[in-house]
Design an enzyme around this catalytic site. Structure first.
Site, PDB file in Angstrom:
ATOM      1  N   GLU A 103      -6.339  -3.261 -15.873  1.00  0.00           N
ATOM      2  CA  GLU A 103      -6.316  -2.223 -14.824  1.00  0.00           C
ATOM      3  C   GLU A 103      -6.662  -0.860 -15.418  1.00  0.00           C
ATOM      4  O   GLU A 103      -7.359  -0.051 -14.798  1.00  0.00           O
ATOM      5  CB  GLU A 103      -4.936  -2.151 -14.180  1.00  0.00           C
ATOM      6  CG  GLU A 103      -4.568  -3.363 -13.354  1.00  0.00           C
ATOM      7  CD  GLU A 103      -3.251  -3.164 -12.617  1.00  0.00           C
ATOM      8  OE1 GLU A 103      -3.106  -2.158 -11.909  1.00  0.00           O
ATOM      9  OE2 GLU A 103      -2.356  -4.012 -12.774  1.00  0.00           O
ATOM     10  N   LEU A 107       2.448   1.961  -1.715  1.00  0.00           N
ATOM     11  CA  LEU A 107       2.911   0.794  -0.966  1.00  0.00           C
ATOM     12  C   LEU A 107       3.038   1.035   0.535  1.00  0.00           C
ATOM     13  O   LEU A 107       3.564   0.189   1.252  1.00  0.00           O
ATOM     14  CB  LEU A 107       4.264   0.326  -1.535  1.00  0.00           C
ATOM     15  CG  LEU A 107       4.230  -0.056  -3.019  1.00  0.00           C
ATOM     16  CD1 LEU A 107       5.610  -0.487  -3.500  1.00  0.00           C
ATOM     17  CD2 LEU A 107       3.214  -1.153  -3.286  1.00  0.00           C
ATOM     18  N   ASP A 146      -4.355  -4.143   0.743  1.00  0.00           N
ATOM     19  CA  ASP A 146      -5.143  -4.835  -0.297  1.00  0.00           C
ATOM     20  C   ASP A 146      -6.388  -5.497   0.273  1.00  0.00           C
ATOM     21  O   ASP A 146      -6.728  -6.637  -0.071  1.00  0.00           O
ATOM     22  CB  ASP A 146      -4.278  -5.892  -1.021  1.00  0.00           C
ATOM     23  CG  ASP A 146      -3.017  -5.287  -1.601  1.00  0.00           C
ATOM     24  OD1 ASP A 146      -3.083  -4.155  -2.108  1.00  0.00           O
ATOM     25  OD2 ASP A 146      -1.958  -5.941  -1.529  1.00  0.00           O
ATOM     26  N   LEU A 151       1.230   1.943   4.335  1.00  0.00           N
ATOM     27  CA  LEU A 151      -0.056   1.812   5.012  1.00  0.00           C
ATOM     28  C   LEU A 151      -0.451   3.178   5.567  1.00  0.00           C
ATOM     29  O   LEU A 151       0.354   3.850   6.214  1.00  0.00           O
ATOM     30  CB  LEU A 151       0.061   0.776   6.132  1.00  0.00           C
ATOM     31  CG  LEU A 151      -1.258   0.166   6.606  1.00  0.00           C
ATOM     32  CD1 LEU A 151      -2.005  -0.516   5.462  1.00  0.00           C
ATOM     33  CD2 LEU A 151      -0.991  -0.836   7.721  1.00  0.00           C
ATOM     34  N   HIS A 161      -5.492  -3.427  -7.327  1.00  0.00           N
ATOM     35  CA  HIS A 161      -4.495  -4.466  -7.067  1.00  0.00           C
ATOM     36  C   HIS A 161      -4.461  -5.410  -8.276  1.00  0.00           C
ATOM     37  O   HIS A 161      -5.513  -5.766  -8.800  1.00  0.00           O
ATOM     38  CB  HIS A 161      -4.870  -5.227  -5.791  1.00  0.00           C
ATOM     39  CG  HIS A 161      -3.851  -6.253  -5.426  1.00  0.00           C
ATOM     40  ND1 HIS A 161      -2.621  -5.917  -4.900  1.00  0.00           N
ATOM     41  CD2 HIS A 161      -3.852  -7.602  -5.557  1.00  0.00           C
ATOM     42  CE1 HIS A 161      -1.920  -7.020  -4.696  1.00  0.00           C
ATOM     43  NE2 HIS A 161      -2.639  -8.049  -5.086  1.00  0.00           N
ATOM     44  N   ILE A 169      -6.626   5.067   7.697  1.00  0.00           N
ATOM     45  CA  ILE A 169      -7.644   5.943   7.102  1.00  0.00           C
ATOM     46  C   ILE A 169      -8.543   6.524   8.195  1.00  0.00           C
ATOM     47  O   ILE A 169      -9.157   5.776   8.962  1.00  0.00           O
ATOM     48  CB  ILE A 169      -8.470   5.158   6.063  1.00  0.00           C
ATOM     49  CG1 ILE A 169      -7.544   4.677   4.942  1.00  0.00           C
ATOM     50  CG2 ILE A 169      -9.594   6.014   5.504  1.00  0.00           C
ATOM     51  CD1 ILE A 169      -8.144   3.607   4.072  1.00  0.00           C
ATOM     52  N   GLY A 226       4.064   5.184 -11.610  1.00  0.00           N
ATOM     53  CA  GLY A 226       3.109   6.214 -12.002  1.00  0.00           C
ATOM     54  C   GLY A 226       2.332   5.925 -13.276  1.00  0.00           C
ATOM     55  O   GLY A 226       1.634   6.799 -13.800  1.00  0.00           O
ATOM     56  N   ASN A 237      -8.442   1.439  -3.979  1.00  0.00           N
ATOM     57  CA  ASN A 237      -7.140   0.923  -4.403  1.00  0.00           C
ATOM     58  C   ASN A 237      -7.359   0.006  -5.595  1.00  0.00           C
ATOM     59  O   ASN A 237      -8.437  -0.552  -5.765  1.00  0.00           O
ATOM     60  CB  ASN A 237      -6.517   0.121  -3.254  1.00  0.00           C
ATOM     61  CG  ASN A 237      -5.160  -0.472  -3.603  1.00  0.00           C
ATOM     62  OD1 ASN A 237      -4.323   0.187  -4.239  1.00  0.00           O
ATOM     63  ND2 ASN A 237      -4.917  -1.716  -3.209  1.00  0.00           N
TER      64      ASN A 237
HETATM   65  C1  GAR Z   1      -0.180  -1.516 -10.517  1.00  0.00           C
HETATM   66  O1  GAR Z   1      -0.114  -2.727 -11.214  1.00  0.00           O
HETATM   67  C2  GAR Z   1      -1.072  -1.665  -9.308  1.00  0.00           C
HETATM   68  O2  GAR Z   1      -2.152  -2.530  -9.509  1.00  0.00           O
HETATM   69  C3  GAR Z   1      -0.135  -2.253  -8.301  1.00  0.00           C
HETATM   70  O3  GAR Z   1       1.055  -1.558  -8.481  1.00  0.00           O
HETATM   71  C4  GAR Z   1       1.157  -1.207  -9.862  1.00  0.00           C
HETATM   72  C5  GAR Z   1       1.485   0.254  -9.917  1.00  0.00           C
HETATM   73  O4  GAR Z   1       2.129   0.585 -11.110  1.00  0.00           O
HETATM   74  N1  GAR Z   1      -0.626  -2.126  -6.951  1.00  0.00           N
HETATM   75  C6  GAR Z   1      -0.377  -3.019  -6.015  1.00  0.00           C
HETATM   76  O5  GAR Z   1       0.303  -4.021  -6.203  1.00  0.00           O
HETATM   77  C7  GAR Z   1      -1.032  -2.740  -4.674  1.00  0.00           C
HETATM   78  N2  GAR Z   1      -0.787  -3.815  -3.780  1.00  0.00           N
HETATM   79  P1  GAR Z   1       2.473   2.114 -11.385  1.00  0.00           P
HETATM   80  O6  GAR Z   1       3.258   2.628 -10.190  1.00  0.00           O
HETATM   81  O7  GAR Z   1       3.311   2.124 -12.620  1.00  0.00           O
HETATM   82  O8  GAR Z   1       1.191   2.848 -11.547  1.00  0.00           O
END
Ligand code: GAR
Length: 204
Positions: A178, A91, A149, A93, A108, A96, A16, A106
């Protein structure tokens, strides 16, 4: 005329931190949006606790506890009031619905189309980047289609890979980017500046 506030649904499955960053940007006045609902595909994650601590409406739709169609339909229903759905470490699917395409994004933690796809999340991504000997990495914000992704890229922020990088050190530098890239992309969407034409994104 003041611009209308963009209504967001944020989808999470883990820590989160991305959600918290978006709320902080909203509170700081740098992102003109409101998080209407948070949906988590897991019950026992820090992200749910963080969402509730922020006072956000939070729904847990445990993917593993639901049959696929119920998960699909419940998620579609939960986000119906949102102008934009933001996956934030989500995480699962989600197929949509056609009328929602171009309104789901999203983030990534790599430079897509490399190092994405099923199983590519968290430290797995950064380990793979280092194992491949890449000189740079970064993050990608993209529109979602029905593959992990995958979908038209909105923007990418790059970071250099250092010779002595560890997955954790690289992850931390990518996450800093990010935290800048995601609210930036959402504000561009809020300002109606993103044009999506089949697979290509252009900006007004
Ligand atoms: C983030 O780094 C995001 O980019 C990645 O998961 C993390 C979420 O962190 N997303 C992916 O890898 C999508 N394939 P969080 O749960 O602490 O926000």
């Amino acid at each position: 005329m003041p611009q209308e506030t963009l209504r967001l649904a944020v989808l999470i499955s883990g820590g989160g931190r991305t959600l918290v960053n978006l709320q902080e940007c909203i509170d700081a006045g740098t992102l003109n949006a409101n998080i209407e609902i948070v949906v988590s595909s897991r019950a026992d994650v820090r992200g749910v606790e963080r969402a509730r601590n922020l006072g956000l409406a939070t729904l847990v739709l445990e993917r593993k506890a639901l049959d696929p169609q119920t998960f699909q339909d419940s998620l579609t229903d939960a986000v119906v009031g949102a102008d934009l759905v933001c996956m934030a470490g989500f995480l699962s699917l989600w197929n949509i619905p056609a009328d929602r395409r171009g309104r789901v994004i999203n983030i990534h933690p790599a430079l897509l189309p490399d190092f994405g796809g099923r199983g590519m999340y968290g430290h797995h991504v950064h380990e793979a980047v280092l194992a491949a000997g890449k000189r740079e990495s970064g993050c990608t914000v993209h529109f979602c289609d029905n593959e992990y992704d995958h979908g038209p890229i909105i923007l990418q922020h790059k970071v250099a890979v250092q010779p002595d990088d560890t997955p954790d050190a690289l992850a931390a530098r990518v996450f800093e980017q990010e935290c800048i890239a995601y609210p930036r992309a959402i504000q561009l969407f809020a300002d109606n500046r993103i044009k999506l034409d089949q697979r290509r994104v252009t900006f007004d």
